[in-house]
Design a protein around this motif. Structure first.
Motif: not given
Length: 131
Positions: A83-90
């Protein structure tokens, strides 16, 4: 109803920021679940370590519960990383879209300024200002 490129991009930026906020919310839920799991594990450790005879009799159940909580903690840790990776991607997507929207707005402003100058020049030429 023709919308400009910058307006379309600005709308996309708003949508992408909302997606980013949703990802942050999911991460916050997972982090709170992780904190709750950690607190429960800590309470179990204190219960097993106490000298209360009730806790001594329940030590086997506490050990089983602790194992389940440990497995859940590992799953949550993995989910947090994803989820941290997803937040960074978004966030990166939204930032890039915002940059593109700003560039499109600047290009439209330059085009409008150029057109107004051409109109002024055209009206000056037609009125005989350059004789």
């Amino acid at each position: 109803m023709s919308t400009s490129r910058s307006e379309k991009l600005a709308r996309l930026v708003r949508v992408q920021r909302q997606v980013e906020r949703m990802a942050e919310y999911e991460l916050s839920l997972t982090l709170s679940a992780q904190a709750e799991t950690d607190a429960t594990q800590e309470a179990l450790v204190h219960a097993v370590g106490s000298f209360n005879p009730i806790h001594t009799a329940m030590s086997h159940q506490y050990a089983q519960r602790f194992q389940r909580l440990s497995a859940r903690s590992q799953l949550l840790t993995g989910a947090i990383k994803v989820q941290e990776g997803k937040v960074l991607t978004e966030k990166t997507k939204a930032d890039r879209l915002a940059d593109h929207a700003a560039e499109a707005a600047e290009a439209e402003d330059r085009l409008n300024a150029d057109e107004s100058l051409f109109d002024l020049l055209d009206s000056t030429i037609k009125s005989g200002g350059f004789s």
